[in-house]
Design a protein around this motif. Structure first.
Motif, PDB file in Angstrom:
ATOM      1  N   THR A 178       0.813  -1.218   0.000  1.00  0.00           N
ATOM      2  CA  THR A 178       0.000   0.000   0.000  1.00  0.00           C
ATOM      3  C   THR A 178       0.845   1.268   0.000  1.00  0.00           C
ATOM      4  OG1 THR A 178      -0.136   0.202   2.409  1.00  0.00           O
ATOM      5  CG2 THR A 178      -1.734  -1.252   1.345  1.00  0.00           C
ATOM      6  N   GLY A 179       2.181   1.088   0.083  1.00  0.00           N
ATOM      7  CA  GLY A 179       3.067   2.245   0.152  1.00  0.00           C
ATOM      8  C   GLY A 179       3.348   2.707   1.565  1.00  0.00           C
ATOM      9  N   MET A 180       2.850   1.981   2.576  1.00  0.00           N
ATOM     10  CA  MET A 180       3.081   2.347   3.969  1.00  0.00           C
ATOM     11  C   MET A 180       4.497   1.952   4.379  1.00  0.00           C
ATOM     12  SD  MET A 180       1.912   3.669   6.777  1.00  0.00           S
ATOM     13  CE  MET A 180       0.129   3.704   6.539  1.00  0.00           C
ATOM     14  N   PRO A 181       5.331   2.919   4.816  1.00  0.00           N
ATOM     15  CA  PRO A 181       6.709   2.600   5.173  1.00  0.00           C
ATOM     16  C   PRO A 181       6.834   2.098   6.598  1.00  0.00           C
ATOM     17  CG  PRO A 181       6.349   4.946   5.410  1.00  0.00           C
ATOM     18  CD  PRO A 181       5.052   4.372   4.891  1.00  0.00           C
ATOM     19  N   TYR A 182       7.937   1.432   6.867  1.00  0.00           N
ATOM     20  CA  TYR A 182       8.261   1.077   8.244  1.00  0.00           C
ATOM     21  C   TYR A 182       8.587   2.364   8.988  1.00  0.00           C
ATOM     22  CZ  TYR A 182      10.608  -0.872  12.308  1.00  0.00           C
ATOM     23  OH  TYR A 182      10.962  -1.179  13.596  1.00  0.00           O
ATOM     24  N   GLY A 183       7.995   2.542  10.172  1.00  0.00           N
ATOM     25  CA  GLY A 183       8.217   3.782  10.905  1.00  0.00           C
ATOM     26  C   GLY A 183       8.157   3.603  12.403  1.00  0.00           C
ATOM     27  N   VAL A 184       9.022   4.346  13.118  1.00  0.00           N
ATOM     28  CA  VAL A 184       9.071   4.348  14.582  1.00  0.00           C
ATOM     29  C   VAL A 184       9.537   5.733  15.030  1.00  0.00           C
ATOM     30  CG1 VAL A 184       9.566   1.876  14.791  1.00  0.00           C
ATOM     31  CG2 VAL A 184      11.447   3.501  14.614  1.00  0.00           C
ATOM     32  N   SER A 185       9.742   5.909  16.328  1.00  0.00           N
ATOM     33  CA  SER A 185      10.276   7.182  16.823  1.00  0.00           C
ATOM     34  C   SER A 185      11.043   6.968  18.113  1.00  0.00           C
ATOM     35  CB  SER A 185       9.153   8.196  17.032  1.00  0.00           C
ATOM     36  OG  SER A 185       8.157   7.703  17.916  1.00  0.00           O
ATOM     37  N   ILE A 186      11.856   7.964  18.476  1.00  0.00           N
ATOM     38  CA  ILE A 186      12.607   7.968  19.723  1.00  0.00           C
ATOM     39  C   ILE A 186      12.390   9.318  20.403  1.00  0.00           C
ATOM     40  CG2 ILE A 186      14.371   6.397  18.819  1.00  0.00           C
ATOM     41  CD1 ILE A 186      16.246   8.848  18.581  1.00  0.00           C
ATOM     42  N   PRO A 187      12.650   9.421  21.698  1.00  0.00           N
ATOM     43  CA  PRO A 187      12.522  10.714  22.377  1.00  0.00           C
ATOM     44  C   PRO A 187      13.488  11.744  21.808  1.00  0.00           C
ATOM     45  CG  PRO A 187      12.590   8.921  23.969  1.00  0.00           C
ATOM     46  CD  PRO A 187      12.953   8.332  22.638  1.00  0.00           C
ATOM     47  N   LEU A 188      13.054  12.993  21.744  1.00  0.00           N
ATOM     48  CA  LEU A 188      13.880  14.066  21.189  1.00  0.00           C
ATOM     49  C   LEU A 188      15.176  14.240  21.967  1.00  0.00           C
ATOM     50  CD1 LEU A 188      14.126  16.458  19.176  1.00  0.00           C
ATOM     51  CD2 LEU A 188      12.971  17.866  20.897  1.00  0.00           C
ATOM     52  N   ASN A 189      15.110  14.108  23.297  1.00  0.00           N
ATOM     53  CA  ASN A 189      16.330  14.344  24.081  1.00  0.00           C
ATOM     54  C   ASN A 189      17.414  13.322  23.770  1.00  0.00           C
ATOM     55  OD1 ASN A 189      15.098  12.195  25.322  1.00  0.00           O
ATOM     56  ND2 ASN A 189      15.154  13.041  27.391  1.00  0.00           N
ATOM     57  N   LYS A 190      17.051  12.113  23.405  1.00  0.00           N
ATOM     58  CA  LYS A 190      18.045  11.120  22.993  1.00  0.00           C
ATOM     59  C   LYS A 190      18.668  11.531  21.659  1.00  0.00           C
ATOM     60  CE  LYS A 190      20.256   7.165  22.480  1.00  0.00           C
ATOM     61  NZ  LYS A 190      21.475   6.822  23.249  1.00  0.00           N
ATOM     62  N   ALA A 191      17.838  12.006  20.751  1.00  0.00           N
ATOM     63  CA  ALA A 191      18.322  12.372  19.422  1.00  0.00           C
ATOM     64  C   ALA A 191      19.281  13.556  19.470  1.00  0.00           C
ATOM     65  CB  ALA A 191      17.145  12.695  18.505  1.00  0.00           C
ATOM     66  N   LEU A 192      19.045  14.501  20.387  1.00  0.00           N
ATOM     67  CA  LEU A 192      19.835  15.732  20.425  1.00  0.00           C
ATOM     68  C   LEU A 192      21.028  15.671  21.371  1.00  0.00           C
ATOM     69  CD1 LEU A 192      17.054  18.475  20.417  1.00  0.00           C
ATOM     70  CD2 LEU A 192      18.534  17.789  18.519  1.00  0.00           C
ATOM     71  N   SER A 193      21.049  14.702  22.253  1.00  0.00           N
ATOM     72  CA  SER A 193      22.108  14.644  23.249  1.00  0.00           C
ATOM     73  C   SER A 193      23.476  14.407  22.611  1.00  0.00           C
ATOM     74  CB  SER A 193      21.817  13.525  24.249  1.00  0.00           C
ATOM     75  OG  SER A 193      22.913  13.317  25.106  1.00  0.00           O
ATOM     76  N   GLU A 194      24.435  15.208  23.046  1.00  0.00           N
ATOM     77  CA  GLU A 194      25.799  15.017  22.546  1.00  0.00           C
ATOM     78  C   GLU A 194      26.350  13.687  23.018  1.00  0.00           C
ATOM     79  OE1 GLU A 194      29.901  17.625  22.036  1.00  0.00           O
ATOM     80  OE2 GLU A 194      28.263  18.349  23.296  1.00  0.00           O
ATOM     81  N   GLU A 195      25.850  13.210  24.167  1.00  0.00           N
ATOM     82  CA  GLU A 195      26.291  11.921  24.687  1.00  0.00           C
ATOM     83  C   GLU A 195      25.435  10.770  24.175  1.00  0.00           C
ATOM     84  OE1 GLU A 195      25.711  14.601  26.818  1.00  0.00           O
ATOM     85  OE2 GLU A 195      27.850  15.120  26.684  1.00  0.00           O
ATOM     86  N   GLY A 196      24.368  11.109  23.412  1.00  0.00           N
ATOM     87  CA  GLY A 196      23.481  10.060  22.908  1.00  0.00           C
ATOM     88  C   GLY A 196      24.050   9.298  21.740  1.00  0.00           C
ATOM     89  N   ASP A 197      24.979   9.947  20.991  1.00  0.00           N
ATOM     90  CA  ASP A 197      25.703   9.306  19.888  1.00  0.00           C
ATOM     91  C   ASP A 197      24.791   8.712  18.809  1.00  0.00           C
ATOM     92  OD1 ASP A 197      28.244   9.904  20.912  1.00  0.00           O
ATOM     93  OD2 ASP A 197      28.210   8.152  22.220  1.00  0.00           O
TER      94      ASP A 197
END
Length: 573
Positions: free
Chosen positions: A345-364
């Motif tokens: 149907t064209g539906m992609p695989y998709g998920v998410s993570i918390p923003l603070n993990k994505a932006l953390s310099e220590e999150g890598d």
């Protein structure tokens, strides 16, 4: 799949709430064969020889029974009901009765629960309206309403098992006209998995389409860095074919509007970072849970885990470059990821993570384009995948096509209705996916890779050598692995290693950034007179989290988060 031929067998798989509802509403003695059969099919005497009776008059009654069930036990009950239905139909309906012929246009009119759900398969027409409620895959079956099952079953090859075919046969209502059959055959010649890449023959395959496999346990800890060809593969859909020259990564949800980055931009405009990180499937060791009680999902052993070197641009660098700032941070809470792998149907695989993990310099968190010093293999996300160290493998989206800064989590199935943990008392009748958070960081884990279960130990060696891996999510370092050869009565502390050298003890990584596993080993004297050894391991991380001693207290219907003591039994020769 058990052949449930008696209503007493059917009653045992109904939930207590479903049994209660049926008894209260209809006063049906579920343990009685005649009670349920009479309820579902009504009186047989007045309908002998009328084939339409088996496709219409029993449905209102059966619908109530089926709607009391959900996926999981529902599939078992569906199979049992199908058996009863088939046997009664075979006894009552003359074999010479021919089924009606339908056109594709007529089938397409039955595309909703109100109008009925009809589908076609191999030239036959099926009315699956009553099966929708117990489809183990949920309402996704409605995507095929009014059309052919082949494109969907080619994505999920589990449907080609014999018991699934038998279930479907019970819903047959007619045949598709020859002209429409030819059109469907022409449309179904393309296999969406035909362009999947070749795989290493040593991999233990859990499913071919989509491809899911893990390495033999004996090879898993041969090296600190898992070779790319032996790294476990978890695919949800066909591997997409991506032209690196045409590849574009879309960034959405920022004041600058949608940004589009080429592969060359990621490589040349942002510093290249390298992280050694372990990725583990949330379903690793699901086979241990299935020994307690059946669960839904791939039957992973304990090798759905691997450790690799990942290189690419940091996600935080890319987001700030694209305009992330305080005004966005004031509202946004999540970063959504979408892959380029899509269903029919064209539906992609998709998920998410918390923003603070994505932006953390220590999150890598990386937008990785290299694995173990080379471009990503096709099975592992070429040309770009996101690496989110310390969290479940499901969040490390492969073939990354889109990044969205958002106030809400991804609405995709894999974020909302999968990869969540529940109480051992939660079943498919009572599960509420909204009540549990999506799995992010994984719990502390360890497993024994040597000796293997059922092997022999030579008593003349006087000791048994035990090896394995240990890892914890969230960047928590594994600080100790305890090993026992008598089922947990006495314990020994293993030596740890977390680099490519034979260095003991292992050096400690930066606190909170222990993304990689530790390999461990120990030689333990053989207990005098022992004929069988129960070898057990358990790990302890830097927060002093440790593994539970058994599976039953952590069992859950999806078989995720299995981290009980790992056990193998060996004989002393």
């Amino acid at each position: 799949m058990h052949r449930l031929r008696h209503c007493r067998g059917l009653a045992c798989v109904f939930s207590p709430s479903a049994q209660s509802a049926l008894k209260l509403k209809n006063n049906i003695p579920l343990a009685s064969c005649s009670g349920l059969v009479s309820y579902c099919w009504g009186s047989r005497s007045s309908h002998q020889g009328q084939s339409s009776y088996y496709y219409s008059s029993w449905r209102p009654r059966l619908r109530y029974v089926l709607m009391s069930l959900v996926a999981g036990t529902g599939a078992v009950v569906a199979y049992g009901l199908h058996q009863v239905k088939s046997e009664r139909a075979a006894a009552a309906v003359p074999q010479t009765v021919s089924l009606p012929v339908y056109t594709q246009e007529e089938v397409m009119k039955h595309c909703s629960l109100d109008k009925g759900i009809w589908v076609t398969y191999n030239g036959d027409v099926y009315d699956i309206t009553d099966f929708v409620a117990i489809h183990p895959g949920g309402n996704r079956i409605l995507l095929a309403a009014g059309g052919a099952l082949e494109p969907f079953w080619s994505l999920y090859a589990v449907h080609r098992q014999e018991h699934v075919q038998e279930i479907l046969s019970g819903y047959k209502v007619g045949v598709l006209q020859a002209e429409d059959c030819k059109k469907q055959e022409a449309a179904n010649l393309v296999d969406p998995y035909s362009t999947d890449p070749p795989r290493h023959p040593a991999l233990i395959v859990n499913s071919l389409k989509p491809f899911n496999a893990e390495p033999p346990p004996g090879l898993l800890t041969d090296s600190y860095i898992t070779p790319s060809a032996l790294f476990f593969t978890r695919n949800h859909l066909p591997v997409p074919q991506v032209d690196p020259n045409k590849y574009r990564l879309k960034i959405e949800g920022l004041p600058s509007g949608t940004m589009s980055l080429t592969l060359n931009t990621l490589k040349s405009n942002f510093p290249k970072y390298t992280v050694i990180a372990t990725i583990q499937c949330a379903g690793n060791r699901r086979s241990d849970m299935s020994k307690v009680k059946p669960v839904k999902g791939l039957n992973w052993g304990f090798a759905a885990i691997g450790n690799a070197t990942w290189s690419g641009a940091r996600l935080r660098d890319v987001l700030y470059h694209c305009g992330f700032g305080p005004e966005v941070a004031a509202k946004a809470r999540h970063v959504q990821f979408e892959g380029l792998d899509c269903d029919v149907t064209g539906m992609p695989y998709g998920v998410s993570i918390p923003l603070n993990k994505a932006l953390s310099e220590e999150g890598d968190v990386l937008l990785a384009y290299e694995m173990n010093g080379e471009e990503l293999p096709a099975d592992h996300g070429y040309p770009v995948r996101v690496i989110v160290p310390g969290v479940a493998g499901a969040r490390n989206v492969k073939w990354l096509g889109k990044v969205v800064i958002s106030e809400v989590e991804s609405e995709c199935h894999w974020q909302q209705n999968d990869y969540k943990g529940f109480s051992p008392g939660t079943n498919w009748d009572t599960v509420d996916y909204k009540s549990a958070p999506a799995i992010q960081e994984l719990p502390v884990q360890s497993a024994i890779t040597q000796p293997v279960d059922g092997s022999l130990v030579d008593r003349r060696m006087e000791e048994v050598n035990v090896k394995g891996y240990a890892w914890s999510g969230g960047g928590r370092e594994v600080v100790r692995v305890d090993v026992s050869v008598d089922g947990g009565k006495t314990w020994h502390v293993a030596k740890l290693r977390d680099n490519g050298e034979d260095e003991f003890p292992a050096p400690s990584p930066q606190p909170g950034r222990a993304w990689a596993w530790k390999l461990w080993e120990i030689a333990i004297p053989l207990p005098e007179g022992a004929e069988v050894l129960e070898v057990v391991c358990k790990a302890v991380d830097s927060s002093y989290n440790t593994q539970p001693d058994s599976v039953p207290p952590i069992w859950n219907l999806r078989g995720v988060l299995c981290n009980a003591w790992h056990r193998v039994k060996v004989k002393v020769n």
